[in-house]
Write a protein that holds these residues in place. Structure first.
Motif, mmCIF file in Angstrom:
data_model
loop_
_atom_site.group_PDB
_atom_site.id
_atom_site.type_symbol
_atom_site.label_atom_id
_atom_site.label_comp_id
_atom_site.label_asym_id
_atom_site.label_seq_id
_atom_site.Cartn_x
_atom_site.Cartn_y
_atom_site.Cartn_z
ATOM 1 N N ALA A 39 0.809 -1.135 -0.094
ATOM 2 C CA ALA A 39 0.103 0.055 -0.070
ATOM 3 C C ALA A 39 0.852 1.058 0.110
ATOM 4 C CB ALA A 39 -0.859 0.025 1.309
ATOM 5 N N LEU A 40 1.038 1.727 -1.036
ATOM 6 C CA LEU A 40 2.183 2.739 -1.512
ATOM 7 C C LEU A 40 1.329 4.139 -0.802
ATOM 8 C CD1 LEU A 40 4.175 2.088 -4.403
ATOM 9 C CD2 LEU A 40 4.572 1.402 -2.216
ATOM 10 N N ALA A 41 2.081 5.004 -0.304
ATOM 11 C CA ALA A 41 1.862 6.305 0.057
ATOM 12 C C ALA A 41 1.517 7.304 -1.335
ATOM 13 C CB ALA A 41 2.660 7.232 0.815
ATOM 14 N N PRO A 42 0.614 8.004 -1.553
ATOM 15 C CA PRO A 42 0.727 8.872 -2.690
ATOM 16 C C PRO A 42 1.804 9.559 -3.345
ATOM 17 C CG PRO A 42 -1.270 9.322 -1.167
ATOM 18 C CD PRO A 42 -0.465 8.494 -0.668
ATOM 19 N N ALA A 43 2.711 9.950 -2.412
ATOM 20 C CA ALA A 43 3.912 10.449 -2.768
ATOM 21 C C ALA A 43 4.893 9.244 -3.538
ATOM 22 C CB ALA A 43 4.738 11.135 -1.594
ATOM 23 N N ALA A 44 4.585 8.293 -2.826
ATOM 24 C CA ALA A 44 5.731 7.194 -3.645
ATOM 25 C C ALA A 44 5.016 6.784 -4.828
ATOM 26 C CB ALA A 44 5.469 5.955 -2.723
ATOM 27 N N MET A 45 3.635 6.745 -5.058
ATOM 28 C CA MET A 45 3.207 6.648 -6.309
ATOM 29 C C MET A 45 3.438 7.585 -7.214
ATOM 30 S SD MET A 45 1.692 3.562 -6.894
ATOM 31 C CE MET A 45 0.791 3.798 -8.517
ATOM 32 N N GLN A 46 3.545 8.986 -6.906
ATOM 33 C CA GLN A 46 3.822 10.123 -7.817
ATOM 34 C C GLN A 46 5.119 9.741 -8.059
ATOM 35 O OE1 GLN A 46 2.661 13.382 -5.252
ATOM 36 N NE2 GLN A 46 0.453 13.141 -5.753
ATOM 37 N N ARG A 47 6.008 9.610 -7.194
ATOM 38 C CA ARG A 47 7.507 9.173 -7.764
ATOM 39 C C ARG A 47 7.493 8.365 -8.827
ATOM 40 N NH1 ARG A 47 11.744 5.957 -4.351
ATOM 41 N NH2 ARG A 47 13.766 6.428 -5.571
ATOM 42 N N LEU A 48 6.964 7.081 -8.579
ATOM 43 C CA LEU A 48 7.019 5.948 -9.563
ATOM 44 C C LEU A 48 6.580 6.637 -11.080
ATOM 45 C CD1 LEU A 48 6.298 2.801 -7.625
ATOM 46 C CD2 LEU A 48 8.216 3.483 -8.531
ATOM 47 N N GLN A 49 5.155 7.125 -10.939
ATOM 48 C CA GLN A 49 4.780 7.757 -12.227
ATOM 49 C C GLN A 49 5.735 8.468 -12.688
ATOM 50 O OE1 GLN A 49 1.136 9.398 -10.247
ATOM 51 N NE2 GLN A 49 0.079 7.457 -10.583
ATOM 52 N N ARG A 50 6.332 9.581 -11.977
ATOM 53 C CA ARG A 50 7.476 10.672 -12.860
ATOM 54 C C ARG A 50 8.527 9.658 -13.415
ATOM 55 N NH1 ARG A 50 6.537 13.632 -8.065
ATOM 56 N NH2 ARG A 50 8.412 12.617 -7.066
ATOM 57 N N LEU A 51 8.998 8.499 -12.677
ATOM 58 C CA LEU A 51 10.142 7.633 -13.303
ATOM 59 C C LEU A 51 9.663 7.132 -14.565
ATOM 60 C CD1 LEU A 51 11.584 6.355 -9.963
ATOM 61 C CD2 LEU A 51 12.456 7.951 -11.504
ATOM 62 N N VAL A 52 8.317 6.503 -14.258
ATOM 63 C CA VAL A 52 7.898 5.659 -15.638
ATOM 64 C C VAL A 52 7.196 6.722 -16.770
ATOM 65 C CG1 VAL A 52 6.144 3.880 -16.497
ATOM 66 C CG2 VAL A 52 7.344 3.822 -14.192
ATOM 67 N N ARG A 53 8.278 6.983 -17.617
ATOM 68 C CA ARG A 53 8.042 7.775 -18.618
ATOM 69 C C ARG A 53 8.597 7.230 -19.924
ATOM 70 N NH1 ARG A 53 12.458 9.614 -16.272
ATOM 71 N NH2 ARG A 53 14.147 9.976 -17.566
ATOM 72 N N PRO A 54 8.107 7.489 -21.134
ATOM 73 C CA PRO A 54 8.384 6.924 -22.267
ATOM 74 C C PRO A 54 9.759 6.785 -22.678
ATOM 75 C CG PRO A 54 6.450 8.264 -22.856
ATOM 76 C CD PRO A 54 7.013 8.549 -21.322
ATOM 77 N N ALA A 55 10.627 7.853 -22.187
ATOM 78 C CA ALA A 55 12.049 7.823 -22.429
ATOM 79 C C ALA A 55 12.735 6.481 -21.674
ATOM 80 C CB ALA A 55 12.972 8.870 -22.112
ATOM 81 N N SER A 56 12.063 6.254 -20.525
ATOM 82 C CA SER A 56 12.964 5.002 -19.714
ATOM 83 C C SER A 56 12.296 3.853 -20.307
ATOM 84 C CB SER A 56 12.258 5.029 -18.523
ATOM 85 O OG SER A 56 12.212 6.302 -17.762
#
Length: 137
Positions: A39-56
């Protein structure tokens, strides 16, 4: 986790999910798994969402032949929109975008595995948490 074990992290868009940790049990001569609630905190999910971008997901490191005994790390992301992406790299290779995502995911798995498992036992290779599809090979 096909040859030596490994980890899988199944996350829903709301940050809930399951971490699966697989290892070889020498005594039983079989793969053994432990599953943990996530159960990730919203901040952790936001961090993952920022990292998972098309360039990655522009890496081609997984294309070269592996060195004997070298493991291959694979990331697969399927969005709620139905779009998906997959990328892999060999253990000895470095790819900054890939490595940032991988490190963040491993940190979440390690945090989850400090808790009490919701399941322990012989690996069921067909198991998937509810709401997830089989990852394409």
């Amino acid at each position: 986790h096909s040859l030596r074990g490994g980890q899988n992290l199944y996350l829903h868009a709301d940050g809930t999910g399951v971490a699966q940790v697989v290892g070889w049990n020498a005594e039983a001569k079989a793969f053994y798994e432990q599953r943990y609630r996530v159960a990730l905190a919203p901040a952790a999910m936001q961090r993952l969402q920022r990292l998972v971008r098309p360039a990655s997901f522009d890496s081609s490191n997984g294309e070269r032949p592996g060195v004997p005994g070298e493991s291959r790390i694979r990331l697969f992301v399927e969005l709620t929109s139905g779009k998906s992406a997959s990328v892999s790299r060999w253990w000895r290779d470095r790819e900054p975008g890939f490595d940032a995502i991988y490190t963040a995911l491993i940190e979440e798995i390690r945090a989850a595995s400090r808790g009490v498992p919701i399941h322990e036992g012989k690996l069921d290779p067909r198991w998937l948490p509810p709401g997830f599809n089989q990852v394409p090979q």
